[in-house]
Design an enzyme around this catalytic site. Structure first.
Site, PDB file in Angstrom:
ATOM      1  N   GLU B  49      -7.320  10.498   0.502  1.00 34.60           N
ATOM      2  CA  GLU B  49      -6.536  11.601   1.079  1.00 34.60           C
ATOM      3  C   GLU B  49      -5.056  11.273   1.211  1.00 34.60           C
ATOM      4  OE1 GLU B  49      -9.394  10.513   2.282  1.00 34.60           O
ATOM      5  OE2 GLU B  49     -10.795  12.201   2.395  1.00 34.60           O
ATOM      6  N   PHE B 111     -19.880  14.095  15.108  1.00 34.76           N
ATOM      7  CA  PHE B 111     -19.700  13.345  13.874  1.00 34.76           C
ATOM      8  C   PHE B 111     -18.408  13.784  13.173  1.00 34.76           C
ATOM      9  CE2 PHE B 111     -20.557  12.913   9.224  1.00 34.76           C
ATOM     10  CZ  PHE B 111     -20.447  11.526   9.187  1.00 34.76           C
ATOM     11  N   GLN B 112     -17.590  12.830  12.813  1.00 38.41           N
ATOM     12  CA  GLN B 112     -16.303  13.056  12.142  1.00 38.41           C
ATOM     13  C   GLN B 112     -15.360  13.965  12.925  1.00 38.41           C
ATOM     14  OE1 GLN B 112     -17.151  13.998   7.982  1.00 38.41           O
ATOM     15  NE2 GLN B 112     -17.124  11.807   7.549  1.00 38.41           N
ATOM     16  N   LYS B 161     -15.147  24.366  11.492  1.00 38.94           N
ATOM     17  CA  LYS B 161     -16.087  24.814  10.466  1.00 38.94           C
ATOM     18  C   LYS B 161     -16.690  26.189  10.761  1.00 38.94           C
ATOM     19  CE  LYS B 161     -19.998  23.103   7.798  1.00 38.94           C
ATOM     20  NZ  LYS B 161     -20.912  21.959   7.569  1.00 38.94           N
ATOM     21  N   MET B 490      10.871  -7.428  -1.452  1.00 41.29           N
ATOM     22  CA  MET B 490      11.905  -7.117  -0.460  1.00 41.29           C
ATOM     23  C   MET B 490      11.744  -7.996   0.780  1.00 41.29           C
ATOM     24  SD  MET B 490      14.598  -5.538   0.134  1.00 41.29           S
ATOM     25  CE  MET B 490      14.991  -3.974  -0.632  1.00 41.29           C
TER      26      MET B 490
HETATM   27  C1  LIG Z   1       2.900   0.691   4.006  1.00 44.61           C
HETATM   28  C2  LIG Z   1       3.955  -0.333   4.120  1.00 44.61           C
HETATM   29  N1  LIG Z   1       3.654  -1.584   4.530  1.00 44.61           N
HETATM   30  C3  LIG Z   1       4.619  -2.521   4.609  1.00 44.61           C
HETATM   31  C4  LIG Z   1       5.916  -2.224   4.303  1.00 44.61           C
HETATM   32  C5  LIG Z   1       7.005  -3.291   4.424  1.00 44.61           C
HETATM   33  N2  LIG Z   1       7.557  -3.575   3.088  1.00 44.61           N
HETATM   34  C6  LIG Z   1       8.706  -3.010   2.646  1.00 44.61           C
HETATM   35  S1  LIG Z   1       9.081  -3.437   1.083  1.00 44.61           S
HETATM   36  C7  LIG Z   1       7.727  -4.407   0.976  1.00 44.61           C
HETATM   37  C8  LIG Z   1       7.424  -5.162  -0.279  1.00 44.61           C
HETATM   38  C9  LIG Z   1       7.026  -4.272  -1.378  1.00 44.61           C
HETATM   39  O1  LIG Z   1       6.519  -5.072  -2.418  1.00 44.61           O
HETATM   40  P1  LIG Z   1       6.478  -4.543  -3.899  1.00 44.61           P
HETATM   41  O2  LIG Z   1       5.789  -3.241  -3.956  1.00 44.61           O
HETATM   42  O3  LIG Z   1       5.929  -5.609  -4.753  1.00 44.61           O
HETATM   43  O4  LIG Z   1       8.011  -4.251  -4.220  1.00 44.61           O
HETATM   44  P2  LIG Z   1       9.212  -5.276  -4.487  1.00 44.61           P
HETATM   45  O5  LIG Z   1      10.011  -5.367  -3.233  1.00 44.61           O
HETATM   46  O6  LIG Z   1       8.624  -6.593  -4.880  1.00 44.61           O
HETATM   47  O7  LIG Z   1       9.991  -4.641  -5.575  1.00 44.61           O
HETATM   48  C10 LIG Z   1       7.003  -4.397   2.166  1.00 44.61           C
HETATM   49  C11 LIG Z   1       5.772  -5.185   2.407  1.00 44.61           C
HETATM   50  C12 LIG Z   1       6.192  -0.901   3.914  1.00 44.61           C
HETATM   51  N3  LIG Z   1       7.430  -0.489   3.641  1.00 44.61           N
HETATM   52  N4  LIG Z   1       5.214   0.015   3.807  1.00 44.61           N
END
Ligand SMILES: Cc1ncc(C[n+]2csc(CCOP(=O)(O)OP(=O)(O)O)c2C)c(N)n1
Ligand SMILES: [Mg+2]
Lengths: 174, 588
Positions: B49, B111-112, B161, B490
């Site tokens: 979803e 439920f749900q 529902k 990042m």
């Molecule tokens: C759902 C979620 N969890 C954690 C983060 C924190 N976060 C921001 S950028 C990042 C790394 C993303 O890794 P990747 O997709 O490999 O991208 P890259 O920075 O390596 O290009 C994280 C963990 C986030 N923004 N969103």
């Protein structure tokens, strides 16, 4: 205005009068908005207006005035909120009701009843060693009453929270 | 005409002009799925979803029309909370319909059952639990009205529902379709402002005409208000430079001589520094986000501020403007254009101070601090920036690009050339990893005539990749470029720069999962690209495929960092440029 302003609430308190649609969930929306934006609700009173499609909330908020502007604007964004006004204590009439159960045994009974009378209160319930009274007044006067009754022993207390309306142009009852 | 709630709901969606629903059925929403079989509305069956929600967002970003998602109660409703919050933060018009347990069961921990309206209250513009079948047409009309007017946003409608189930007498209603007036009067507390106050518009025009170092700070509101043409007119009329925030990329053409590109934490030096040195910031549909302002107290210290926003709560929230204007960006910009013309008596250039010096300062910055990276040569590890340049140069001008969140997102925004509005689909405010694949699918559904690329990180890809099964099944030929740097890049960058290179839980492995096999298993064409000379041909090949999704996995240099960078909490004046460039100290 021909009457001296009543004593205001402490300066960090702001009184908001909020007109909302009278429907399920609206109070939760308002309350959760305050919570989410980090504002503390000091007191809150709510009831339908003369037009039962709407309710009026009187909210006393505990904030500095700058962020108050933000919370008012955020409240205004709620789809079910129609109107918000901040009520300056100097330009509004304010009331609150308190129910108090006080220890009132022996000689002290007369003292307690005397105090209640001074505040134009009423005895609602009479026990052997305790009385339950109701007093309606300006919230700050209720604070005074609470102070005065404390030494006797307050067993139970419920305040309604402040309700307020703007003062009329020509001056009105205190 | 007597009908039932389920049929009325689908009919209402049809009348609202809905062409596609992204969703996944379950117990509580079952009765609504039956009339879908007979409806002209296309339903796209997602695999999770969250995917439905991001697809609806991608659809809305690309088309400007509200995206629609429909899911069942409980776990399905909680799965869509992330996209709701994402859409709320980025003002994306979206209508989400959730099933709910029958009204008599509400509050019994059935439920749900979950308190969907309670859970989503703070991440929706509005939400509503419908308790009577006869309210359905009105509530659906209200939902679309609220989602698409004023500051757009997500609206959730929770439907028990029993009121949609034809076998239940509670689902019976007499069909009606409320008029616009009926919708408006049913929402007495909802009155968005559109036109700006005339005296404020005039005051703004006066400031514009007297500014020596003005900058237009264009935000996502430009795109939401469909104000790109108006913005261009204002910029060209006054000769004022424009920065486009992460949410506004494409709202002003990158190849326009007045375009300074993206400001903010990873904005380019000139955009950041021009704002920082400006004497007037004309904020149009932007919200002084902390990723743009850096340390707020030190942001654009000499600038006066004109702030135009449709949401009164944005005005003065972060920085108090000198001229606040509440109104729709397009309407107000058009009013500003007229006011500037009127005030200047026709010759706008002559009515303004000489800005030659400012212009040459700006071009000096541009020359001195362009975006740079070290070019990859044959046999070298791939540079992500190089991959992006190649993707950009080999795609048609009007290609739509979606991105995930991380380094790859910043490089995409930096290196792509956005010359058209509605070509950039991204998660700005919430920064939701996993956004890009489903958002790209939604965008492609909305704009089947356009090429759609998702630029994703290896970390992000693993969060929502399963929606490529949806894309393959539904024949939605999106293209995905995974910049596989084997890291949560990042986060790794922050640990390298601010935590003494102590890398904690950021390594992902380049080989596990095997992205090519995984993508193939999901019905995609997939290729792995490891060296620079393979990049172009692989992209060309991907661009030719138009009957199924394609995934290109690029093995990129994990040590590459995004520059420039304004370290979190620091002033924009402390911007750190690429190590190969001279530190800016004192250059103003
Ligand atoms: C759902 C979620 N969890 C954690 C983060 C924190 N976060 C921001 S950028 C990042 C790394 C993303 O890794 P990747 O997709 O490999 O991208 P890259 O920075 O390596 O290009 C994280 C963990 C986030 N923004 N969103
Ligand atoms: Mg990565």
């Amino acid at each position: 205005m021909n009457l001296p302003p009543p004593p205001g609430p402490p300066p960090r308190h702001h009184v908001l009068s909020v007109l909302v649609e009278n429907r399920a969930g609206v109070l939760a929306r308002v309350a959760s908005l305050f919570a989410r934006r980090g504002y503390n609700i000091f007191s809150l009173a709510v009831a339908p207006t003369h037009d039962d499609r709407f309710s009026r909330l009187t909210v006393v908020v505990d904030v500095e005035s700058a962020p108050l502007e933000q919370v008012v604007k955020q409240l205004n964004k709620l789809v079910n909120v129609l109107e918000i006004s901040e009520l300056d204590p100097r330009d509004s009439v304010e009331r609150e009701l308190v129910l108090l159960t006080v220890t009132a045994d022996g000689d002290r009974r007369q003292e307690v009843l005397g105090l209640v009378e001074r505040f134009e209160g009423r005895v609602l319930d009479d026990g052997a060693d305790e009385v339950t009274v109701s007093v309606e007044d300006h919230p700050s006067r209720l604070d005074d009453l609470e102070e005065l009754l404390r030494p006797f022993g307050i067993v139970g207390i419920q305040r309604t929270g402040r309700v307020a309306l703007p003062r009329l142009e020509s001056g009105g009852p205190v | 005409m007597p009908t039932n709630g389920g049929s009325a709901l689908i009919r209402a969606l049809e009348l609202e002009g809905v062409e596609v629903i992204f969703g996944l059925p379950g117990g509580a929403i079952l009765p609504v799925y039956d009339p879908i079989i007979d409806s002209p509305i296309r339903h796209i069956l997602v695999r999770h979803e969250q995917g439905a929600g991001h697809m609806a967002e991608g659809f809305a970003h690309a088309t400007g029309r509200p995206g629609v998602a429909m899911v069942t109660s409980g776990p399905a409703a909680t799965n869509i909370v992330t996209p709701l919050c994402d859409a709320y933060m980025d003002s994306v018009p979206m209508v989400v319909i959730t099933g709910q347990v029958p009204t008599p069961a509400i509050g019994t921990d059935a439920f749900q059952e979950c308190d969907t309206v309670g859970i989503t209250r703070s991440v929706t513009k509005h939400n509503e639990l419908v308790t009577r079948a006869e309210d359905i047409p009105l509530v659906i009309r209200q939902a679309f009205h609220i989602a698409t007017t004023g500051r757009p946003g997500p609206v959730l409608v929770d439907i028990p529902k029993d009121i949609v189930d034809p076998v239940n007498p509670r689902s019976a209603l007499e069909w009606y379709w409320p008029t616009d007036d009926e919708v408006a009067s049913s929402l007495p507390g909802y009155r968005p402002t559109t036109a700006g106050q005339a005296d404020q518009v005039r005051a703004a025009a006066e400031l514009i005409l007297s500014a020596r170092k003005p900058v237009i700070y264009a935000g996502g509101g430009i795109l939401k208000a469909r104000a790109a043409a108006a913005l261009r007119e204002l910029a060209e009329l006054t000769g004022i430079h424009v920065v486009t925030t992460l949410m506004a990329r494409g709202g002003f053409p990158d190849d326009h001589p007045l375009c300074l590109g993206m400001p903010g934490m990873h904005g380019n030096y000139t955009a950041v520094t021009a704002m920082q040195s400006a004497d007037l910031l004309i904020a149009l549909g932007s919200r002084f986000d902390d990723r743009v302002t850096g340390k707020v107290d030190a942001f654009a210290p000499e600038a006066r501020i004109i702030h135009v926003d449709v949401d009164p709560a944005e005005i003065g929230k972060v920085r108090r403007p000198d001229v606040p204007i509440v109104g729709d960006c397009r309407v107000v910009i058009e009013e500003l254009v007229t006011a500037v013309r009127d005030l200047s008596g026709g010759d706008v250039a002559a009515a303004q101070p000489d800005r030659t010096e400012w212009r040459s300062t700006i071009s000096g910055w541009q020359e001195r601090y362009p975006l740079v990276y070290e070019q990859s040569t044959e046999g070298d590890l791939l540079k992500p920036q190089y991959v992006l340049e190649q993707l950009r140069d080999r795609a048609p001008e009007d290609c739509i690009v979606a991105s995930g969140v991380g380094q790859h997102q910043m490089w995409t925004s930096q290196y792509w050339r956005f010359n058209h509005p509605y070509t950039w689909v991204n998660s700005g405010g919430l920064g939701t990893m996993g956004f890009s694949v489903p958002a790209a699918i939604g965008a492609k559904v909305g704009r089947p005539d356009r090429m759609v690329w998702a630029v994703d990180g290896d970390g992000c890809f693993q969060m929502t990749a399963q929606e490529l099964v949806t894309a393959a099944t539904e024949r939605i030929p999106v293209k995905v470029a995974i910049l596989n740097n084997a890291y949560l890049g990042m986060v790794r960058q922050w640990q390298e720069m601010f935590y003494d290179e102590r890398y904690s839980e950021v390594y992902l492995s380049p080989d596990l999962p095997d992205y090519v096999k995984w993508s193939e298993a999901m019905g995609c064409v997939a290729m792995r690209v490891e060296s620079p000379e393979e990049v172009g041909p692989a992209i060309d090949k991907a661009n030719e495929i138009d009957d199924r999704p394609v995934v290109l996995e690029f093995r990129t240099d994990s040590s590459e960092k995004v520059f420039p960078m304004v370290p979190a909490g620091r002033s924009n004046s402390d911007i750190v440029v690429d190590p190969s460039q001279p530190p800016p100290g004192g250059l103003r």
